[in-house]
Design a protein around this motif. Structure first.
Motif, PDB file in Angstrom:
ATOM      1  N   THR A  12      87.179  41.927  79.637  1.00  0.00           N
ATOM      2  CA  THR A  12      85.930  42.019  78.886  1.00  0.00           C
ATOM      3  C   THR A  12      86.015  41.222  77.605  1.00  0.00           C
ATOM      4  O   THR A  12      85.050  40.579  77.186  1.00  0.00           O
ATOM      5  N   ALA A  13      87.180  41.242  76.967  1.00  0.00           N
ATOM      6  CA  ALA A  13      87.347  40.551  75.690  1.00  0.00           C
ATOM      7  C   ALA A  13      87.142  39.050  75.830  1.00  0.00           C
ATOM      8  O   ALA A  13      86.729  38.386  74.886  1.00  0.00           O
ATOM      9  N   ARG A  14      87.416  38.494  77.008  1.00  0.00           N
ATOM     10  CA  ARG A  14      87.293  37.056  77.208  1.00  0.00           C
ATOM     11  C   ARG A  14      85.962  36.659  77.837  1.00  0.00           C
ATOM     12  O   ARG A  14      85.708  35.480  78.060  1.00  0.00           O
ATOM     13  N   ALA A  15      85.098  37.627  78.105  1.00  0.00           N
ATOM     14  CA  ALA A  15      83.846  37.341  78.797  1.00  0.00           C
ATOM     15  C   ALA A  15      82.884  36.575  77.898  1.00  0.00           C
ATOM     16  O   ALA A  15      82.760  36.862  76.711  1.00  0.00           O
ATOM     17  N   VAL A  16      82.208  35.583  78.474  1.00  0.00           N
ATOM     18  CA  VAL A  16      81.169  34.853  77.748  1.00  0.00           C
ATOM     19  C   VAL A  16      79.912  34.746  78.616  1.00  0.00           C
ATOM     20  O   VAL A  16      79.106  33.841  78.441  1.00  0.00           O
ATOM     21  N   ALA A  17      79.732  35.684  79.528  1.00  0.00           N
ATOM     22  CA  ALA A  17      78.621  35.632  80.468  1.00  0.00           C
ATOM     23  C   ALA A  17      77.432  36.425  79.946  1.00  0.00           C
ATOM     24  O   ALA A  17      77.484  37.069  78.895  1.00  0.00           O
ATOM     25  N   ASP A  18      76.345  36.380  80.707  1.00  0.00           N
ATOM     26  CA  ASP A  18      75.161  37.171  80.387  1.00  0.00           C
ATOM     27  C   ASP A  18      75.533  38.653  80.374  1.00  0.00           C
ATOM     28  O   ASP A  18      76.350  39.114  81.169  1.00  0.00           O
ATOM     29  N   THR A  43      87.395  40.812  70.805  1.00  0.00           N
ATOM     30  CA  THR A  43      86.779  39.672  71.484  1.00  0.00           C
ATOM     31  C   THR A  43      87.656  38.441  71.292  1.00  0.00           C
ATOM     32  O   THR A  43      87.997  38.077  70.165  1.00  0.00           O
ATOM     33  N   ALA A  44      88.020  37.800  72.400  1.00  0.00           N
ATOM     34  CA  ALA A  44      89.015  36.720  72.362  1.00  0.00           C
ATOM     35  C   ALA A  44      88.356  35.389  72.039  1.00  0.00           C
ATOM     36  O   ALA A  44      88.249  34.496  72.884  1.00  0.00           O
ATOM     37  N   VAL A  45      87.899  35.249  70.809  1.00  0.00           N
ATOM     38  CA  VAL A  45      87.315  33.995  70.354  1.00  0.00           C
ATOM     39  C   VAL A  45      87.534  33.903  68.850  1.00  0.00           C
ATOM     40  O   VAL A  45      87.586  34.925  68.156  1.00  0.00           O
ATOM     41  N   ARG A  46      87.704  32.688  68.360  1.00  0.00           N
ATOM     42  CA  ARG A  46      87.891  32.476  66.933  1.00  0.00           C
ATOM     43  C   ARG A  46      87.077  31.264  66.494  1.00  0.00           C
ATOM     44  O   ARG A  46      86.922  30.290  67.237  1.00  0.00           O
ATOM     45  N   PHE A  47      86.572  31.354  65.257  1.00  0.00           N
ATOM     46  CA  PHE A  47      85.811  30.273  64.655  1.00  0.00           C
ATOM     47  C   PHE A  47      86.397  29.963  63.284  1.00  0.00           C
ATOM     48  O   PHE A  47      87.120  30.771  62.695  1.00  0.00           O
ATOM     49  N   ARG A  63      85.503  27.612  74.571  1.00  0.00           N
ATOM     50  CA  ARG A  63      85.076  28.997  74.791  1.00  0.00           C
ATOM     51  C   ARG A  63      84.233  29.479  73.620  1.00  0.00           C
ATOM     52  O   ARG A  63      83.242  30.194  73.798  1.00  0.00           O
ATOM     53  N   GLY A  64      84.637  29.111  72.415  1.00  0.00           N
ATOM     54  CA  GLY A  64      83.869  29.506  71.247  1.00  0.00           C
ATOM     55  C   GLY A  64      82.457  28.949  71.289  1.00  0.00           C
ATOM     56  O   GLY A  64      81.490  29.640  70.935  1.00  0.00           O
ATOM     57  N   ALA A  65      82.328  27.694  71.736  1.00  0.00           N
ATOM     58  CA  ALA A  65      81.000  27.093  71.832  1.00  0.00           C
ATOM     59  C   ALA A  65      80.140  27.809  72.865  1.00  0.00           C
ATOM     60  O   ALA A  65      78.948  28.055  72.637  1.00  0.00           O
ATOM     61  N   ARG A  66      80.734  28.159  73.996  1.00  0.00           N
ATOM     62  CA  ARG A  66      79.963  28.851  75.029  1.00  0.00           C
ATOM     63  C   ARG A  66      79.482  30.211  74.534  1.00  0.00           C
ATOM     64  O   ARG A  66      78.342  30.623  74.798  1.00  0.00           O
ATOM     65  N   LEU A  67      80.348  30.904  73.815  1.00  0.00           N
ATOM     66  CA  LEU A  67      79.957  32.210  73.283  1.00  0.00           C
ATOM     67  C   LEU A  67      78.887  32.055  72.206  1.00  0.00           C
ATOM     68  O   LEU A  67      77.900  32.808  72.177  1.00  0.00           O
ATOM     69  N   LEU A  68      79.059  31.079  71.325  1.00  0.00           N
ATOM     70  CA  LEU A  68      78.073  30.854  70.270  1.00  0.00           C
ATOM     71  C   LEU A  68      76.709  30.527  70.866  1.00  0.00           C
ATOM     72  O   LEU A  68      75.670  30.989  70.377  1.00  0.00           O
ATOM     73  N   ALA A  69      76.693  29.740  71.937  1.00  0.00           N
ATOM     74  CA  ALA A  69      75.430  29.416  72.602  1.00  0.00           C
ATOM     75  C   ALA A  69      74.767  30.679  73.145  1.00  0.00           C
ATOM     76  O   ALA A  69      73.541  30.847  73.055  1.00  0.00           O
ATOM     77  N   ARG A 188      66.647  28.081  70.753  1.00  0.00           N
ATOM     78  CA  ARG A 188      67.069  27.805  72.127  1.00  0.00           C
ATOM     79  C   ARG A 188      67.551  26.361  72.268  1.00  0.00           C
ATOM     80  O   ARG A 188      68.489  26.082  73.024  1.00  0.00           O
ATOM     81  N   TYR A 189      66.918  25.462  71.544  1.00  0.00           N
ATOM     82  CA  TYR A 189      67.367  24.066  71.547  1.00  0.00           C
ATOM     83  C   TYR A 189      68.776  23.964  70.965  1.00  0.00           C
ATOM     84  O   TYR A 189      69.637  23.263  71.504  1.00  0.00           O
ATOM     85  N   TRP A 190      69.035  24.674  69.865  1.00  0.00           N
ATOM     86  CA  TRP A 190      70.385  24.710  69.305  1.00  0.00           C
ATOM     87  C   TRP A 190      71.369  25.272  70.325  1.00  0.00           C
ATOM     88  O   TRP A 190      72.472  24.748  70.495  1.00  0.00           O
ATOM     89  N   ALA A 191      70.961  26.355  70.990  1.00  0.00           N
ATOM     90  CA  ALA A 191      71.850  26.995  71.965  1.00  0.00           C
ATOM     91  C   ALA A 191      72.207  26.027  73.092  1.00  0.00           C
ATOM     92  O   ALA A 191      73.371  25.930  73.502  1.00  0.00           O
ATOM     93  N   GLU A 192      71.205  25.308  73.605  1.00  0.00           N
ATOM     94  CA  GLU A 192      71.485  24.350  74.674  1.00  0.00           C
ATOM     95  C   GLU A 192      72.408  23.241  74.191  1.00  0.00           C
ATOM     96  O   GLU A 192      73.302  22.796  74.922  1.00  0.00           O
ATOM     97  N   SER A 193      72.190  22.780  72.969  1.00  0.00           N
ATOM     98  CA  SER A 193      73.040  21.718  72.423  1.00  0.00           C
ATOM     99  C   SER A 193      74.486  22.182  72.314  1.00  0.00           C
ATOM    100  O   SER A 193      75.420  21.479  72.705  1.00  0.00           O
ATOM    101  N   VAL A 194      74.673  23.385  71.786  1.00  0.00           N
ATOM    102  CA  VAL A 194      76.025  23.916  71.617  1.00  0.00           C
ATOM    103  C   VAL A 194      76.661  24.188  72.979  1.00  0.00           C
ATOM    104  O   VAL A 194      77.850  23.928  73.192  1.00  0.00           O
ATOM    105  N   ASP A 195      75.870  24.690  73.916  1.00  0.00           N
ATOM    106  CA  ASP A 195      76.391  25.006  75.244  1.00  0.00           C
ATOM    107  C   ASP A 195      76.859  23.756  75.984  1.00  0.00           C
ATOM    108  O   ASP A 195      77.706  23.831  76.876  1.00  0.00           O
TER     109      ASP A 195
END
Length: 360
Positions: A12-18, A43-47, A63-69, A188-195
């Motif tokens: 769970t800590a590494r999950a970045v899904a819906d 949560t296994a992410v760092r910024f 992974r951080g980018a996917r989670l941020l998105a 949402r545009y920011w999210a897509e860009s980061v993703d």
């Protein structure tokens, strides 16, 4: 006071899904109640964050980018006023360049939420948030996966909206970095860009700008393939420089010294095996059995001789991949990109060494 100490299961800590689980807190800031959404402990992410070339940066790995998105996309559908996302310790680490301390950051949906100076100071004064959360929320990001698969530009998929670019990234009183989109479409545009950020092939870094162009962008998200390793190297370099007599007192001079020391460490001077490219803690334990503790030790021994020493020591599960990995560490190459010709040379050298009567 109760504290939020419960840890997540590793998967769970590494999950970045819906459906990501996040913590919700209701905080009274400058006389108003705000709903603050944050990551759960473990949560296994760092910024990291910094300000460079007049631009505020969020730094992480892929992974951080996917989670941020995911965080951005879900917030774009949030209708409750005075709701914001917060990332602070322990999910922040020093910068991977000179180990400068990071600032916490917030994402504020500017179309219905205002975080003024008084509220920002009040929030910053309470960080890091250690009290138990008021609840857990499932962060829904329906549509992000479909948007990722749709290769059409934003303006073709949303013909009624030009690419939004009115949001800003700024530093608020109290030291918070605020990413403030002005509409759900913009977030949402920011999210897509980061993703869409990727570190693939020979590219070890990728970035996307955030906010409109005005002699530069106010924000940027940047990812690195070796983000965590670089943070470790920067921490070590900073400690090395500060431990020396007459370390520079001015920030600019200090950064230059740290950058130089980072370069020296990355070139292999006394780099620990666990921090080397292609290798890690398990490889470090194995190589320590044969007296190899640093990259200098490995380079002096050579990949082939080190491989033979590991085999003679009875290291279990030893394969040719370890030979490629050690050669890649010495030459600064990803083991998968090691040229076939060089691999054949190593195998020939290995065969000659095995036939050497002095080894019998």
């Amino acid at each position: 006071m109760a504290t939020a100490t419960a840890r997540q299961r590793p998967a769970t800590a590494r999950a970045v899904a819906d459906g990501l689980k996040l913590h919700r807190r209701v905080l009274r800031l400058a006389g108003r109640e705000y709903t603050v959404i944050g990551l759960r402990p473990g949560t296994a992410v760092r910024f990291s964050t910094n300000h460079f070339h007049e631009t505020w940066h969020i730094l992480s790995d892929q992974r951080g980018a996917r989670l941020l998105a995911r965080l951005m996309w879900g917030l774009s559908y949030q209708a409750r006023p005075r709701t914001l996302l917060l990332v602070d310790r322990p999910f922040l680490v020093p910068t991977p360049f000179e180990a400068d301390p990071p600032d916490p950051f917030v994402i504020v949906p500017g179309w219905h939420t205002a975080l003024d100076g008084r509220a920002a100071r009040a929030l910053a004064a309470r960080l890091p948030l250690r009290s138990a959360p008021d609840g857990t929320v499932r962060w829904r990001t329906h549509g992000l996966d479909a948007a990722r698969a749709d290769e059409r530009p934003f303006w073709e998929r949303y013909p009624d909206h030009r690419v939004p670019d009115r949001g800003q990234v700024t530093r608020l009183p109290g030291g918070l970095i605020a990413f403030v989109p002005r509409s759900p479409d913009e977030l949402r545009y920011w999210a897509e860009s980061v993703d869409s950020l990727r570190v693939t092939g020979t590219f070890d870094m990728d970035y996307r700008y955030i906010g409109p162009w005005d002699h530069g962008h106010s924000g940027e998200v940047q990812i690195f393939r070796t983000f965590h390793r670089d943070v470790g190297i920067a921490r070590r370099a900073r400690a090395d420089v500060l431990a020396r007599p007459h370390a520079p007192a001015d920030p600019t001079g200090l950064r230059v010294r740290i950058w130089r020391q980072c370069g020296a460490i990355k070139r292999g001077r006394n780099m620990k095996i666990a921090n080397c490219r292609n290798l890690g803690p398990r490889s470090a334990e194995q190589l320590a059995l044969v007296g190899i503790d640093t990259l200098d030790d490995l380079a002096a021994r050579g990949a082939v001789q080190a491989y033979l020493d590991l085999r003679d020591a009875g290291v279990p599960g030893l394969t040719r991949t370890m030979l490629w990995a050690m050669e890649g560490a010495i030459t600064g190459t990803d083991w998968r990109a090691l040229p076939p010709g060089r691999r054949q040379e190593l195998l020939s050298e290995l065969e000659r060494a095995e036939r050497d009567p002095r080894r019998r």
